[in-house]
Design a protein around this motif. Structure first.
Motif, PDB file in Angstrom:
ATOM      1  N   LEU A 223       0.789  -1.234   0.000  1.00 43.88           N
ATOM      2  CA  LEU A 223       0.000   0.000   0.000  1.00 43.88           C
ATOM      3  C   LEU A 223       0.824   1.289   0.000  1.00 43.88           C
ATOM      4  CD1 LEU A 223      -2.838  -1.031   2.483  1.00 43.88           C
ATOM      5  CD2 LEU A 223      -2.919  -0.976  -0.022  1.00 43.88           C
ATOM      6  N   PHE A 224       2.154   1.185   0.022  1.00 42.77           N
ATOM      7  CA  PHE A 224       2.968   2.410   0.047  1.00 42.77           C
ATOM      8  C   PHE A 224       2.685   3.297  -1.164  1.00 42.77           C
ATOM      9  CE2 PHE A 224       6.671   4.888  -1.130  1.00 42.77           C
ATOM     10  CZ  PHE A 224       6.940   5.562   0.044  1.00 42.77           C
ATOM     11  N   LYS A 225       2.731   2.725  -2.344  1.00 41.91           N
ATOM     12  CA  LYS A 225       2.518   3.520  -3.557  1.00 41.91           C
ATOM     13  C   LYS A 225       1.118   4.111  -3.594  1.00 41.91           C
ATOM     14  CE  LYS A 225       2.765   3.296  -8.609  1.00 41.91           C
ATOM     15  NZ  LYS A 225       3.047   2.437  -9.787  1.00 41.91           N
ATOM     16  N   ARG A 226       0.119   3.298  -3.211  1.00 44.19           N
ATOM     17  CA  ARG A 226      -1.266   3.779  -3.256  1.00 44.19           C
ATOM     18  C   ARG A 226      -1.464   5.000  -2.375  1.00 44.19           C
ATOM     19  NH1 ARG A 226      -6.346  -0.145  -2.012  1.00 44.19           N
ATOM     20  NH2 ARG A 226      -5.341  -1.218  -3.763  1.00 44.19           N
ATOM     21  N   TYR A 227      -0.904   4.982  -1.173  1.00 42.58           N
ATOM     22  CA  TYR A 227      -1.172   6.048  -0.216  1.00 42.58           C
ATOM     23  C   TYR A 227      -0.143   7.175  -0.239  1.00 42.58           C
ATOM     24  CZ  TYR A 227      -4.741   2.965   1.739  1.00 42.58           C
ATOM     25  OH  TYR A 227      -5.846   2.174   1.906  1.00 42.58           O
ATOM     26  N   PHE A 228       1.141   6.855  -0.324  1.00 45.97           N
ATOM     27  CA  PHE A 228       2.155   7.896  -0.195  1.00 45.97           C
ATOM     28  C   PHE A 228       2.536   8.526  -1.527  1.00 45.97           C
ATOM     29  CE2 PHE A 228       2.413   5.892   3.884  1.00 45.97           C
ATOM     30  CZ  PHE A 228       2.667   6.949   4.729  1.00 45.97           C
ATOM     31  N   ILE A 229       2.082   7.941  -2.605  1.00 48.37           N
ATOM     32  CA  ILE A 229       2.211   8.571  -3.920  1.00 48.37           C
ATOM     33  C   ILE A 229       0.822   8.951  -4.444  1.00 48.37           C
ATOM     34  CG2 ILE A 229       2.926   8.261  -6.330  1.00 48.37           C
ATOM     35  CD1 ILE A 229       5.169   6.457  -5.315  1.00 48.37           C
ATOM     36  N   GLY A 230      -0.123   8.016  -4.331  1.00 49.77           N
ATOM     37  CA  GLY A 230      -1.468   8.229  -4.854  1.00 49.77           C
ATOM     38  C   GLY A 230      -2.225   9.344  -4.159  1.00 49.77           C
ATOM     39  N   ASN A 231      -2.163   9.405  -2.829  1.00 48.84           N
ATOM     40  CA  ASN A 231      -2.905  10.443  -2.102  1.00 48.84           C
ATOM     41  C   ASN A 231      -2.404  11.859  -2.418  1.00 48.84           C
ATOM     42  OD1 ASN A 231      -4.379   8.381  -1.006  1.00 48.84           O
ATOM     43  ND2 ASN A 231      -3.820   8.793   1.127  1.00 48.84           N
ATOM     44  N   PRO A 232      -1.083  12.116  -2.352  1.00 46.76           N
ATOM     45  CA  PRO A 232      -0.608  13.457  -2.723  1.00 46.76           C
ATOM     46  C   PRO A 232      -0.939  13.823  -4.170  1.00 46.76           C
ATOM     47  CG  PRO A 232       1.092  12.300  -1.499  1.00 46.76           C
ATOM     48  CD  PRO A 232       0.019  11.290  -1.809  1.00 46.76           C
ATOM     49  N   LEU A 233      -0.868  12.845  -5.057  1.00 52.46           N
ATOM     50  CA  LEU A 233      -1.188  13.100  -6.457  1.00 52.46           C
ATOM     51  C   LEU A 233      -2.642  13.510  -6.615  1.00 52.46           C
ATOM     52  CD1 LEU A 233      -0.021  13.009  -9.323  1.00 52.46           C
ATOM     53  CD2 LEU A 233      -0.686  10.598  -9.448  1.00 52.46           C
ATOM     54  N   PHE A 234      -3.528  12.822  -5.885  1.00 55.49           N
ATOM     55  CA  PHE A 234      -4.950  13.159  -5.924  1.00 55.49           C
ATOM     56  C   PHE A 234      -5.181  14.607  -5.459  1.00 55.49           C
ATOM     57  CE2 PHE A 234      -8.848  13.554  -3.319  1.00 55.49           C
ATOM     58  CZ  PHE A 234      -9.813  13.396  -4.309  1.00 55.49           C
ATOM     59  N   PHE A 235      -4.575  14.979  -4.333  1.00 51.77           N
ATOM     60  CA  PHE A 235      -4.807  16.327  -3.801  1.00 51.77           C
ATOM     61  C   PHE A 235      -4.134  17.399  -4.653  1.00 51.77           C
ATOM     62  CE2 PHE A 235      -5.996  13.942   0.033  1.00 51.77           C
ATOM     63  CZ  PHE A 235      -7.204  14.564   0.290  1.00 51.77           C
ATOM     64  N   TRP A 236      -3.020  17.079  -5.295  1.00 54.63           N
ATOM     65  CA  TRP A 236      -2.432  18.024  -6.241  1.00 54.63           C
ATOM     66  C   TRP A 236      -3.407  18.317  -7.372  1.00 54.63           C
ATOM     67  CZ3 TRP A 236      -0.945  17.355 -11.446  1.00 54.63           C
ATOM     68  CH2 TRP A 236      -0.229  18.428 -11.997  1.00 54.63           C
ATOM     69  N   ARG A 237      -4.076  17.272  -7.857  1.00 56.81           N
ATOM     70  CA  ARG A 237      -5.074  17.458  -8.919  1.00 56.81           C
ATOM     71  C   ARG A 237      -6.280  18.236  -8.412  1.00 56.81           C
ATOM     72  NH1 ARG A 237      -4.311  11.169 -10.621  1.00 56.81           N
ATOM     73  NH2 ARG A 237      -2.610  11.441 -12.113  1.00 56.81           N
ATOM     74  N   ILE A 238      -6.653  18.015  -7.150  1.00 58.40           N
ATOM     75  CA  ILE A 238      -7.768  18.760  -6.561  1.00 58.40           C
ATOM     76  C   ILE A 238      -7.439  20.258  -6.516  1.00 58.40           C
ATOM     77  CG2 ILE A 238      -8.934  19.259  -4.369  1.00 58.40           C
ATOM     78  CD1 ILE A 238     -10.218  16.930  -5.737  1.00 58.40           C
ATOM     79  N   PHE A 239      -6.254  20.607  -6.028  1.00 56.40           N
ATOM     80  CA  PHE A 239      -5.871  22.020  -5.944  1.00 56.40           C
ATOM     81  C   PHE A 239      -5.741  22.644  -7.339  1.00 56.40           C
ATOM     82  CE2 PHE A 239      -4.425  20.837  -1.604  1.00 56.40           C
ATOM     83  CZ  PHE A 239      -5.143  21.798  -0.911  1.00 56.40           C
ATOM     84  N   ARG A 240      -5.283  21.862  -8.280  1.00 52.27           N
ATOM     85  CA  ARG A 240      -5.205  22.351  -9.664  1.00 52.27           C
ATOM     86  C   ARG A 240      -6.601  22.620 -10.203  1.00 52.27           C
ATOM     87  NH1 ARG A 240      -2.473  18.578 -14.165  1.00 52.27           N
ATOM     88  NH2 ARG A 240      -4.413  17.456 -13.779  1.00 52.27           N
ATOM     89  N   GLU A 241      -7.552  21.713  -9.880  1.00 55.41           N
ATOM     90  CA  GLU A 241      -8.938  21.913 -10.318  1.00 55.41           C
ATOM     91  C   GLU A 241      -9.524  23.168  -9.675  1.00 55.41           C
ATOM     92  OE1 GLU A 241     -13.275  19.574 -10.126  1.00 55.41           O
ATOM     93  OE2 GLU A 241     -11.407  18.465  -9.832  1.00 55.41           O
ATOM     94  N   LYS A 242      -9.216  23.386  -8.402  1.00 53.81           N
ATOM     95  CA  LYS A 242      -9.739  24.565  -7.700  1.00 53.81           C
ATOM     96  C   LYS A 242      -9.203  25.859  -8.305  1.00 53.81           C
ATOM     97  CE  LYS A 242     -10.212  26.629  -3.111  1.00 53.81           C
ATOM     98  NZ  LYS A 242     -11.690  26.706  -3.187  1.00 53.81           N
ATOM     99  N   ILE A 243      -7.904  25.864  -8.610  1.00 56.56           N
ATOM    100  CA  ILE A 243      -7.283  27.036  -9.215  1.00 56.56           C
ATOM    101  C   ILE A 243      -7.869  27.318 -10.603  1.00 56.56           C
ATOM    102  CG2 ILE A 243      -5.129  27.952 -10.160  1.00 56.56           C
ATOM    103  CD1 ILE A 243      -3.669  26.434  -7.874  1.00 56.56           C
ATOM    104  N   ASN A 244      -8.050  26.279 -11.369  1.00 54.80           N
ATOM    105  CA  ASN A 244      -8.565  26.432 -12.734  1.00 54.80           C
ATOM    106  C   ASN A 244     -10.028  26.868 -12.753  1.00 54.80           C
ATOM    107  OD1 ASN A 244      -6.110  25.742 -13.831  1.00 54.80           O
ATOM    108  ND2 ASN A 244      -6.644  23.588 -14.120  1.00 54.80           N
ATOM    109  N   SER A 245     -10.750  26.521 -11.698  1.00 53.89           N
ATOM    110  CA  SER A 245     -12.174  26.875 -11.680  1.00 53.89           C
ATOM    111  C   SER A 245     -12.401  28.279 -11.142  1.00 53.89           C
ATOM    112  CB  SER A 245     -12.950  25.872 -10.814  1.00 53.89           C
ATOM    113  OG  SER A 245     -12.537  25.941  -9.469  1.00 53.89           O
TER     114      SER A 245
END
Length: 245
Positions: A223-245
């Motif tokens: 689960l290392f990749k899923r959580y310690f890479i996947g979670n930050p990647l998800f939130f980076w995309r969330i903040f990018r979506e917020k900025i773009n909107s």
């Protein structure tokens, strides 16, 4: 039903009691529906694989089962009213199905785990109709064909797949037209939790929204990749979506 859109994924804003009621209505009306769920892992798969995104958005209901997605929605100024996790909701659904005469067919896990899960369910809910079950290791076409034929023959109200994500979604996408059911659910490690081979998250982790961390310390290598890479990647995309909107 209200739809909350996060990263172009439609998430149904629904409570567990509303979901139970909808499942019963679908069975009573003899409809055929796919009900899926999203967590951060699912959102990341959907971002990278179009077929998975299309399947989620094509489901009749696509509910939230992860705190990460709820937090992501909140950052975007949206509210998801409830997180519905299978390891807790499955008991509620079993009791509801038992009281309302809804039949189950279960697919997933290793054979001994599935048999243990079925035994636990039948002991706790003697009136629950489990019309069939099968392990989730469909290694050859003949085994898969026999399973499809059996599900078609048994025609359960509720088909629950616990084969892991995205294997279970890929399987239902491939075979849905050949199967008879009213509602198909994809439940990941549901049967491991029922059988007791996977441990429930302690309440303190659940309340602190740290279920993911408890799972990680139980299985860090997987689960290392899923959580310690996947979670930050998800939130980076969330903040990018917020900025773009």
């Amino acid at each position: 039903m209200e739809i909350v859109k996060v990263q172009e994924i439609n998430i149904t804003n629904i409570t567990s009691s509303e979901l139970n009621h909808h499942i019963k209505m679908s069975c009573d009306d003899n409809r055929k529906e796919l009900i899926l769920n999203v967590n951060v892992h699912a959102m990341n798969i959907a971002y990278e694989q179009k077929w998975f995104k299309d399947l989620l958005n094509g489901a009749y209901i696509n509910f939230c089962d992860g705190d990460g997605v709820r937090i992501g929605a909140k950052i975007l100024g949206k509210n998801i009213i409830e997180k519905i996790t299978y390891n807790r909701w499955i008991w509620e659904l079993a009791e509801y199905s038992s009281k309302n005469g809804l039949s189950w067919y279960t697919v997933g896990s290793e054979q001994h785990v599935m048999e243990k899960a079925i035994a636990v369910m039948r002991e706790q809910f003697p009136d629950l109709k489990i019309v069939g079950h099968h392990h989730g290791y469909l290694s050859n076409k003949e085994t898969e064909k026999d399973l499809v034929i059996d599900i078609k023959k048994k025609s359960p109200n509720i088909l629950i797949l616990g084969m892991g994500m995205p294997l279970q979604e890929k399987w239902i996408r491939k075979n849905i037209r050949e199967l008879n059911f009213n509602v198909a659910l994809t439940g990941g490690a549901t049967f491991e939790y029922i059988a007791g081979t996977a441990k429930m998250t302690p309440d303190i982790f659940y309340r602190l929204k740290l279920e993911w961390f408890y799972r990680f310390i139980k299985d860090p290598k997987r689960l290392f990749k899923r959580y310690f890479i996947g979670n930050p990647l998800f939130f980076w995309r969330i903040f990018r979506e917020k900025i773009n909107s």
